[in-house]
Motif scaffolding. Structure first.
Motif, PDB file in Angstrom:
ATOM      1  N   LEU A  52     -40.764  28.418  38.601  1.00 59.30           N
ATOM      2  CA  LEU A  52     -41.794  29.174  39.325  1.00 59.30           C
ATOM      3  C   LEU A  52     -43.049  28.347  39.521  1.00 59.30           C
ATOM      4  O   LEU A  52     -43.716  28.438  40.558  1.00 59.30           O
ATOM      5  N   LEU A  53     -43.385  27.517  38.518  1.00 53.56           N
ATOM      6  CA  LEU A  53     -44.565  26.668  38.639  1.00 53.56           C
ATOM      7  C   LEU A  53     -44.407  25.634  39.751  1.00 53.56           C
ATOM      8  O   LEU A  53     -45.392  25.190  40.339  1.00 53.56           O
ATOM      9  N   MET A  54     -43.195  25.255  40.059  1.00 52.62           N
ATOM     10  CA  MET A  54     -42.938  24.252  41.083  1.00 52.62           C
ATOM     11  C   MET A  54     -42.831  24.850  42.480  1.00 52.62           C
ATOM     12  O   MET A  54     -42.960  24.123  43.471  1.00 52.62           O
ATOM     13  N   PHE A  55     -42.610  26.164  42.568  1.00 52.66           N
ATOM     14  CA  PHE A  55     -42.346  26.778  43.872  1.00 52.66           C
ATOM     15  C   PHE A  55     -43.545  26.675  44.811  1.00 52.66           C
ATOM     16  O   PHE A  55     -43.429  26.187  45.948  1.00 52.66           O
ATOM     17  N   ILE A  56     -44.717  27.135  44.372  1.00 56.73           N
ATOM     18  CA  ILE A  56     -45.889  27.150  45.253  1.00 56.73           C
ATOM     19  C   ILE A  56     -46.332  25.744  45.641  1.00 56.73           C
ATOM     20  O   ILE A  56     -46.623  25.489  46.819  1.00 56.73           O
ATOM     21  N   PRO A  57     -46.414  24.765  44.686  1.00 55.17           N
ATOM     22  CA  PRO A  57     -46.752  23.398  45.114  1.00 55.17           C
ATOM     23  C   PRO A  57     -45.796  22.843  46.168  1.00 55.17           C
ATOM     24  O   PRO A  57     -46.219  22.143  47.096  1.00 55.17           O
ATOM     25  N   THR A  58     -44.518  23.174  46.034  1.00 54.76           N
ATOM     26  CA  THR A  58     -43.541  22.690  47.011  1.00 54.76           C
ATOM     27  C   THR A  58     -43.798  23.283  48.392  1.00 54.76           C
ATOM     28  O   THR A  58     -43.788  22.572  49.408  1.00 54.76           O
TER      29      THR A  58
END
Length: 330
Positions: free
Chosen positions: A266-272
């Motif tokens: 989930l932490l990687m979803f928005i930056p991606t």
């Protein structure tokens, strides 16, 4: 008597002011005057203004440091134009900027207008990344004044025009240090005057050069949102809570990651998502990379400032305030 009086408050930014004045000198429309208001700067711009006296009518004023709102009021007191145009000193104008506005004010009936901002192709990577963060639909760009359909349109002072007579009837800007442009637009609309977004009348806006100063700016914007709600009841909308909820959500996700590593996805979803959207918008890989921390700086800064103001003003009933008094410009 000129149609437009361009009023530019400046504080220790002679180099940026020169870029703006160069762009003013290149305007197709020549029906204007320029008023520079030096707001207590140590790095003064008086000698700089002399370089442009042969190109257009320019007036230089100096006052002790009082903030951007009072500085604009000082300039307006000397303005002779039918329309006042307020610009930030870190802006650059396309050469048809005044020409577009001239056509609009001749054809449309409105009392105040504003236009969007965007980064110039020659700006450095960080400036472009911050420009993306401040204008993207994935951050708070949609509620900053770039679109009419998400909220009532409130012109912002980096690119704001108003009838001279209307400005005087409102007694200009208040002494708010942050959010003074929104306060002005809200008071204007309450009086029954009208606003208009002129989408083609954009400016190139440099903004901040580093994330530290950018964080201070947006933190104070979050505080200002609550200050404005207390001054103007009912102007706080659910959308204004999104950055604070974003902060809370990420805190909960980080906590959850200690117990379940799947939360790291989930932490990687928005930056991606931010990276690919920024690349789509800017067409620059390096800018897209830096747009991710820029967007997080903006959202966290705004959200944390918003939280502090909710606690301080709404819960504890304290007076209006802003942060980083001593080192905002450092």
């Amino acid at each position: 008597m000129p149609t437009f009086s361009i009023i530019i408050p400046v504080y220790n930014r002679p180099d940026e002011l020169k870029e703006l004045l160069d762009s003013v000198a290149g305007q197709i429309c020549r029906d204007f005057e320029v008023i520079i208001v030096e707001d207590g700067s140590e790095m003064k711009s008086e000698q700089l203004t002399f370089q442009y006296k042969q190109q257009f009518h320019i007036n230089y004023l100096y006052q002790t440091n009082q903030g951007p709102g009072p500085a604009r009021n000082t300039g307006a007191q000397q303005a002779k134009g039918r329309w006042l145009i307020f610009l930030d000193s870190d802006c650059i104008l396309p050469n048809d900027y005044l020409n577009i506005i001239s056509q609009e004010v001749d054809c449309e009936e409105f009392d105040c207008f504003g236009g969007p901002d965007r980064p110039h192709p020659d700006f450095n990577t960080i400036q472009k990344a911050i420009g993306y963060a401040m204008s993207s639909v994935l951050t708070t760009g949609g509620i900053r004044g770039a679109k009419e359909n998400l909220d009532i349109f409130y012109p912002r002072s980096y690119n704001l025009g108003v009838r001279n007579s209307v400005f005087n009837s409102l007694k200009g800007f208040t002494n708010m240090r942050f959010g003074e442009d929104l306060d002005f637009s809200m008071r204007l609309l309450k009086k029954g005057y009208s606003t208009r977004l002129i989408k083609k009348a954009f400016v190139f806006h440099k903004r901040r050069n580093n994330f530290r100063s950018f964080f201070k700016q947006v933190y104070n914007s979050g505080i200002a949102r609550i200050n404005l709600e207390i001054r103007h009841k009912g102007t706080l909308k659910p959308v204004h809570w999104i950055p604070s909820l974003f902060v809370l959500g990420h805190i909960l996700i980080v906590i959850g990651a200690f117990f379940n590593p799947w939360f790291l996805l989930l932490l990687m979803f928005i930056p991606t998502v931010l990276f690919f959207h920024a690349h789509h918008v800017t067409k620059e890989l390096k800018t897209a990379f830096w747009a991710v921390p820029a967007a997080f700086t903006q959202t966290f800064g705004y959200g944390l400032g918003f939280f502090e103001a909710v606690i301080s003003r709404k819960l504890l009933g304290k007076k209006e305030f802003h942060a980083f008094h001593e080192n905002f410009y450092k």
